[in-house]
Design a protein around this motif. Sequence first.
Motif, PDB file in Angstrom:
ATOM      1  N   LYS A  46       0.824  -1.214   0.000  1.00  9.24           N
ATOM      2  CA  LYS A  46       0.000   0.000   0.000  1.00  9.24           C
ATOM      3  C   LYS A  46       0.861   1.269   0.000  1.00  9.24           C
ATOM      4  O   LYS A  46       0.661   2.187   0.793  1.00  9.24           O
ATOM      5  N   LEU A  81       1.963   4.783  -0.997  1.00  9.40           N
ATOM      6  CA  LEU A  81       1.245   5.957  -1.478  1.00  9.40           C
ATOM      7  C   LEU A  81       2.248   7.004  -1.960  1.00  9.40           C
ATOM      8  O   LEU A  81       3.160   7.392  -1.225  1.00  9.40           O
ATOM      9  N   TYR A 129      -1.758   5.149  -5.222  1.00 11.61           N
ATOM     10  CA  TYR A 129      -1.097   3.989  -4.647  1.00 11.61           C
ATOM     11  C   TYR A 129      -0.320   3.296  -5.761  1.00 11.61           C
ATOM     12  O   TYR A 129      -0.797   3.200  -6.901  1.00 11.61           O
ATOM     13  N   VAL A 136      -2.859   3.371  -8.766  1.00  9.63           N
ATOM     14  CA  VAL A 136      -4.292   3.377  -8.490  1.00  9.63           C
ATOM     15  C   VAL A 136      -4.635   4.696  -7.803  1.00  9.63           C
ATOM     16  O   VAL A 136      -4.114   4.998  -6.716  1.00  9.63           O
ATOM     17  N   ARG A 158      -6.175   7.161  -5.482  1.00 13.86           N
ATOM     18  CA  ARG A 158      -6.770   6.885  -4.174  1.00 13.86           C
ATOM     19  C   ARG A 158      -8.153   7.504  -4.025  1.00 13.86           C
ATOM     20  O   ARG A 158      -8.892   7.145  -3.109  1.00 13.86           O
ATOM     21  N   GLY A 214     -10.123   5.325  -7.677  1.00  8.07           N
ATOM     22  CA  GLY A 214      -9.910   3.897  -7.871  1.00  8.07           C
ATOM     23  C   GLY A 214      -9.441   3.520  -9.259  1.00  8.07           C
ATOM     24  O   GLY A 214      -9.200   2.340  -9.536  1.00  8.07           O
ATOM     25  N   THR A 251      -3.181  -1.643  -3.117  1.00  2.22           N
ATOM     26  CA  THR A 251      -4.382  -1.215  -2.383  1.00  2.22           C
ATOM     27  C   THR A 251      -4.816  -2.137  -1.258  1.00  2.22           C
ATOM     28  O   THR A 251      -5.615  -1.741  -0.406  1.00  2.22           O
ATOM     29  N   ILE A 287     -12.623  -1.836  -7.043  1.00  8.01           N
ATOM     30  CA  ILE A 287     -11.604  -1.428  -6.070  1.00  8.01           C
ATOM     31  C   ILE A 287     -12.235  -0.568  -4.982  1.00  8.01           C
ATOM     32  O   ILE A 287     -11.984  -0.775  -3.776  1.00  8.01           O
ATOM     33  N   LYS A 288     -13.061   0.383  -5.356  1.00  6.01           N
ATOM     34  CA  LYS A 288     -13.714   1.245  -4.367  1.00  6.01           C
ATOM     35  C   LYS A 288     -14.632   0.425  -3.457  1.00  6.01           C
ATOM     36  O   LYS A 288     -14.729   0.696  -2.250  1.00  6.01           O
ATOM     37  N   TRP A 323     -12.466  -1.097  -0.906  1.00  5.46           N
ATOM     38  CA  TRP A 323     -12.074  -0.131   0.135  1.00  5.46           C
ATOM     39  C   TRP A 323     -13.191   0.057   1.162  1.00  5.46           C
ATOM     40  O   TRP A 323     -12.953   0.227   2.344  1.00  5.46           O
TER      41      TRP A 323
END
Length: 752
Positions: free
Chosen positions: A594, A596, A601, A624, A626, A629, A733, A747-748, A751
């Motif tokens: 992860k 950043l 990311y 990716v 953040r 996504g 992620t 992806i979202k 999260w």
Amino acid sequence: MTLQMNRREFLAGSGALVVSVLLPGVQNAAAATQASRHDLKPDQLSSYISINQDGSAVGWVGKVDMGQGTDIGWIKIIADELDLHPDRVSMVQGHTEETVDQGGASGSTGIWRAGLALRNAAAEARLTLVEMAAAKLGVAADQLVVDNGVVSVKGTPGKKTTYGELIGGKHFNVQLEWNKQYGNLLLVKGRAKPKAASEYKVVGKPGTRRRGIAAKLYGTAENMVDVKVPGMLHGRVIRPPVAGAIPVAVDEASVKNIPGVKVVWQKGFIGLVAPKEWDAVRAARALKVTWSDVKPPFPDQKEIYNHIRKAKVMKRDNEQNVGDVDAAFAGAARVVEATYEWPFQSHASMAPACAVADVRADQITVWTGGQKPHHCRDGVALMFGLPDEKVIVHSMVGPGSYGRNDSGDATMDAAVLSKAVGKPVRVQYMRHDGTQWDPKAPASVHTARAAVDKDGKVLAWHYESKGFSRQEFFRDEGKPERTLAGQLLDWPLKPVWLFGPPSESYKFDSRRLASETIAPLLDRASPLRTSHFRDPAGPQVHFGVESFMDELAIATNTDAVQFRMQYLSNKADLAVVKTVAEKANWQPHVGARKQLRGDVYVGQGLAYAVRGGTRVAVVAEVEVNRNTGKVWARRFYVAHDCGQVIAPDLVKQTLEAQIVQTASRALMEEVKFDNRNVTSTDWNTYPIFDIKDVPETIDITLLDHPEQPPFGAGEATVRPLSAALANAIFDATGVRLRQLPLTAEKIKAGWA
């Protein structure tokens, strides 16, 4: 542009007329050069190699380069065996009356299979030419040397002759040993032994340029869409609003105001022709058709994977059992499990298919941009009950093909319309025809399980795939029932139930690998019928395999590279994994890092696969966002071992194209459908990569093995790429995506 070519005309156009000759090894029969495929014999050297009057060479191959540069590979092979500069070698590809059936285009057999046949034929041609030169110059053959088609006596360079003087414009009369196979497996060889790799001057070396790039760039290339035939009409085929429906009534008066329109309605097939293409388009939109009332054939798209899981198994095959898998799971300290899902995908070729057919009572001529012209010939011949020698298929440059796309359907549609109206017909599909109705890559579900002992050792590996057949109908249009037109005309269906297990070298003590195939959602004339798509079923299978290997590495507290090195046994597999890790500056780690950097990311993911004799490992680097996504596949590292490399620059270009195409499939592509029909009909409803999405860098390392045969380079890199991306997204992620496409929305959701 109209292409009507036979060997006599080709050689004449090169300044080389076929005449009677008296030299040994040459056919003394000009009559045999008449344009007739009866004279094209697989065991004859002249079927593969000819020499023009100027001493240049022509290779005749029953395959087709679909834009990968395979023709340059063939040219380099022939040039080295004949001791000619590559600029003096040209190729004739695919035309059925000019070439032997060698299987058409196939991403991994063009060089591997056809290249070997051409190499053996070219070696035999050189031996024959040297023997002819020896007879002419009055010396022993071993006293001769060849330089760019000039044969001279060692130490006496002035005593010489040339290929053109020996045989230019004439046919070899040399028989080869033929394995009695057609298609991809065809192989010929003669007395001559091909050169050793150490003798090559152009094979394995970069620098032989692609041909025809300028013509493509400036729009002067002669493509399938440019074919025009005197008296040609323009055709369109009408598809139903509900898949599976057939016409029950047609109001021809609805198009009577459009000049020259003729409607063709035969059983479930309905189309029309007009003298002008725009009139055909207008008529296709205006024609009023009453369709049969059928039950919508498809489930809700959200239920497709549940449908696959529950569906009856038509065939279970390719099972591999090593060791006692059940006992290993029963005694495991831990069982790791995961399921992966892959959607239907469309070929979505750069342009929809086009074809021209001229069907006469005793002969049919077809122009196609498809992959397999000889199989096209066979299918058209069967459709109309003619011997295959009465069907001539001209292979033209089309908009690209990655397996069985819409080209075969367009060709058969044109032939059916031409037969009905008695004139040549050109069928140009629209975008919705191609994307909505082309054969699809099969949707599938993949279940992975591993038994792990208390020390973290993998005891057993169990992997099963279940999905629609990758050969629901075969990979080509070689029989009418493999086309939409044939199915609509009620040809009996002959589906092939095949998916396939993974191909890898992991040395787990116990293993069970199997695949199961299910029936199609609609068995006839379906927009969701499935067939070959680049590396058939390989990406689907290995998305699951290599995603799971990453999950298994984490479960055993092992770095992903270390895990693979621990359980791989083949030296070539180990070499590609080690090489790509070093090139990518892989930093050992376990789990998601992860990292950043500003608003993105970043992460790396590894995957490996084997296809035939080719090994490949890929590291993907992703960014990716953040906030949104959205994924950018920014960089790829590839280590690729396909045995002997024929044309390294072209291999790299081929791998780059595979990476871009497969990254698009992984991150964006999914065929949408409702219960009535496919709803992906254009670039908006079936988006693919555009220029802003492509990687910034693709770093390729070729592991060349000149001592080995050349294995296929056209498909293997497709296989591990999606898993490399999924693994990189997880590293970036912490979200593990097990269903394609790997979208921002998924992806979202992870999260959340």
